[in-house]
Design an enzyme around this catalytic site. Structure first.
Site, short mmCIF file in Angstrom:
data_model
loop_
_atom_site.label_atom_id
_atom_site.label_comp_id
_atom_site.label_asym_id
_atom_site.label_seq_id
_atom_site.Cartn_x
_atom_site.Cartn_y
_atom_site.Cartn_z
CE LYS A 2 3.47 4.01 10.79
NZ LYS A 2 3.12 5.30 11.44
CG ASP A 58 4.07 15.81 10.40
OD1 ASP A 58 4.32 16.85 9.74
OD2 ASP A 58 4.45 14.68 10.06
CG PHE A 116 12.27 4.41 10.50
CD1 PHE A 116 13.55 4.41 9.97
CD2 PHE A 116 11.84 5.52 11.22
CE1 PHE A 116 14.40 5.47 10.17
CE2 PHE A 116 12.69 6.59 11.43
CZ PHE A 116 13.97 6.58 10.91
CB ALA A 117 6.24 2.31 8.77
CE LYS A 118 10.12 -2.32 3.67
NZ LYS A 118 10.84 -3.60 3.58
CB CYS A 119 1.34 0.94 4.65
SG CYS A 119 -0.36 0.86 5.26
CG PHE A 138 -2.29 0.52 0.96
CD1 PHE A 138 -3.14 -0.10 0.05
CD2 PHE A 138 -2.74 1.66 1.61
CE1 PHE A 138 -4.40 0.40 -0.20
CE2 PHE A 138 -4.01 2.17 1.37
CZ PHE A 138 -4.84 1.54 0.46
#
Length: 576
Positions: free
Chosen positions: A54, A148, A36-39, A31
């Site tokens: 996540k 943010d 530092f994350a992949k979804c 997605f």
């Protein structure tokens, strides 16, 4: 020798097991990624419920000292429950990763909306800003500062409801009057008191909402420059320009939020009392076509207004002016079609600029000499957020007699007749748009239309029946059905056939090539992306920059070169 495509997802298991909750999730399509994350889209194997997963790599988290930050993000986010905040469902971990199970927002973020549309109408802005305020008010009432807020962290679900997400920089105020000192935020949205390190509080979120609202209405952030240094300088001086075309209620609200002194900014609850929101009814919904095309009419516009609005440069469509509409308009039975001025259509120069931009981007890609791969790039090189919202799923060429018929992926039907007029039947199978040779739009229904169009309406029905009965639909099926009267669907602007492809240019700027080998390309100048659909109807969307950096399969590269040549011919024709 051709290089092999990389697949960096090997450290993430296909099945994600939460031992404590006794739940197992199946990892589905990629997605997106960030930080530092992949979804991934993940599915609960027991209930078939779909979520966003996540996945944070522990190795990367420790390497970059992100352990405390991730823990704080989870602590804050799991405590929240509001319709305008991405729902936190669960989290768990194994030796390799932390897994955060979140609400899936299939319409991506407002950043993609901004890229496709540039500016949006005040009617739409009112809808989005109201929801953002509701979500932030909930945060502030619970003593949380997001810190943010930006288009990329404002997500949209299938109903286009705003969902505030990414609490990686969020903080909780522990006592009255506490001022935080951490330098954090995103350059175009960061408040001056953060840059000057004087201490900050809830007011930084108000500033960010002001930047978001300005960006939505104007088409670019208020303090954007080519360098970070200049952007920060402008923010510290509060140096920005309010365009003269912004109506006073909108301008007043933006100016109030972008005050250099945080104490001069309104509190979050006070924003709801501004004329921009209070003086006009906030829309209850928007059709998903608004992600790529301006709505046909806003429920606060007058009939006269819809006929005489002036286009805003770089805006894909329209902007409401000062007058208002009786709320009964959309409910009324339209015995006479409402004819909109050609001004609400994008001018031919805009269509040409899309083709020019696309041609230049493909030229730059080819000049970048990407390496040729043995196969396609891996999933993690794709950019699903840039996937097209609309494409042509079926077509039939009867131009020897009548014209060119097509069906969009959302079930809408269109015909471009040989006399260059067009008929579009919306997916609800009720509303019909007629566009004459000069680009004037007339809105009708299948039972209430101009009698002079009787023959064309019958031909539209014929094209529709033929495509439903004889043609196979191309592409994904997860597309919402439009069912309201304010949708403006993209339609076919031009088309031509070559020896090995059909080339189709839609009014939302995208160009589609259907090749004789059943491969399809959809090129989007605004997302700077290409979508490649194979014989099995699998979608792969790549940014042009990703292809230059990581390579491309031989077949796709050849098709890109072919597309560039056809775009050149389209431009030559436009200039003659």
């Amino acid at each position: 020798m051709a290089a092999k495509p990389e697949d960096k997802s090997t450290d993430i298991p296909d099945r994600l097991v939460d031992i404590n909750q006794r739940k197992t999730y199946k990892r589905m399509r990629f997605f997106g990624k960030g930080g530092f994350a992949k979804c991934y889209e993940i599915i609960d194997v027991e209930t078939d419920d779909v979520f966003a997963g996540k996945i944070v790599s522990k190795k990367l988290m420790i390497k970059h000292n992100q352990k405390e930050k991730t823990a704080q993000e989870i602590t804050i986010h799991r405590s929240l429950n509001h319709p305008n905040i991405v729902k936190f469902h669960n989290y768990f971990e194994d030796s390799q990763n932390i897994y955060i199970v979140l609400e899936l927002c299939k319409k991506r973020s407002m950043m993609e909306l901004h890229k496709r549309r540039k500016s949006i109408t005040e009617f739409e802005c009112r809808y989005y800003i109201y929801q953002i305020i509701q979500g932030v008010k909930y945060l502030h009432d619970n003593r949380i500062i997001h810190r943010d807020l930006k288009l990329g962290n404002l997500f949209l679900n299938d109903l286009l409801h705003v969902k505030i997400g990414d609490f990686g920089l969020a903080t909780r105020i522990e006592y009255e009057g506490e001022r935080k000192k951490t330098l954090c935020g995103t350059p175009n949205y960061i408040a001056p008191e953060i840059l000057t390190k004087k201490g900050h509080s809830f007011e930084v979120d108000i500033w960010s909402i002001g930047c978001v609202m300005y960006t939505l209405l104007v088409g670019q952030p208020p303090f954007e420059t080519k360098t970070l240094k200049d952007t920060y300088s402008k923010i510290k001086k509060c140096e920005y320009r309010v365009p003269s075309y912004l109506r006073k209620p909108a301008a007043d609200m933006v100016i109030a939020m972008l005050q250099p002194n945080p104490e001069s900014r309104p509190a979050i609850g006070q924003l709801l009392n501004f004329e921009f929101l209070k003086g006009s009814k906030v829309p209850m919904f928007l059709p998903s076509s608004c992600l790529t095309m301006a709505p046909r009419i806003g429920s606060n516009d007058t009939i006269e207004d819809s006929m005489h609005r002036k286009p805003l440069m770089e805006m894909n469509g329209i902007r409401p002016d000062d007058t208002r509409l009786e709320s009964t308009f959309l409910k009324a039975n339209l015995h006479d079609a409402i004819t909109a001025s050609a001004q609400v259509c994008r001018h031919s120069e805009d269509y040409r600029s899309d083709i020019e931009s696309l041609y230049q981007q493909l030229t730059n890609l080819i000049n970048g000499k990407p390496r040729i791969l043995q196969g396609n790039l891996g999933d993690e090189n794709t950019d699903p957020a840039a996937q097209p919202l609309f494409w042509i799923s079926k077509w039939v060429d009867y131009s020897d007699k009548y014209g060119f018929g097509y069906q969009l992926c959302d079930e809408g039907i269109g015909v471009m007749f040989n006399d260059t007029t067009k008929l579009i039947l919306l997916p609800n199978q009720i509303n019909v748009h007629f566009i004459d040779k000069d680009g004037k739009e007339t809105y009708m229904t299948t039972t209430d239309y101009c009698k002079s169009l009787d023959k064309k309406m019958k031909l539209l029905s014929y094209f529709k029946r033929y495509m439903i009965e004889h043609l196979v639909k191309a592409g994904a099926n997860n597309v919402n059905i439009e069912s309201d009267q304010i949708s403006r669907m993209p339609h076919l602007h031009s088309w031509f056939r070559t020896t090995c492809a059909v080339v189709m240019h839609l009014t939302n700027g995208s160009v589609q090539l259907n090749f004789s080998d059943h491969m399809k390309l959809i090129l989007c100048p605004r997302m700077s992306a290409i979508t490649y659909m194979d014989q099995e109807k699998n979608f792969r969307t790549y940014r042009f920059s990703t292809i230059v950096e990581n390579g491309v399969s031989k077949d796709l590269y050849q098709k890109i070169r072919y597309a560039q040549e056809k775009l050149r011919k389209m431009l030559e024709k436009m200039f003659t």
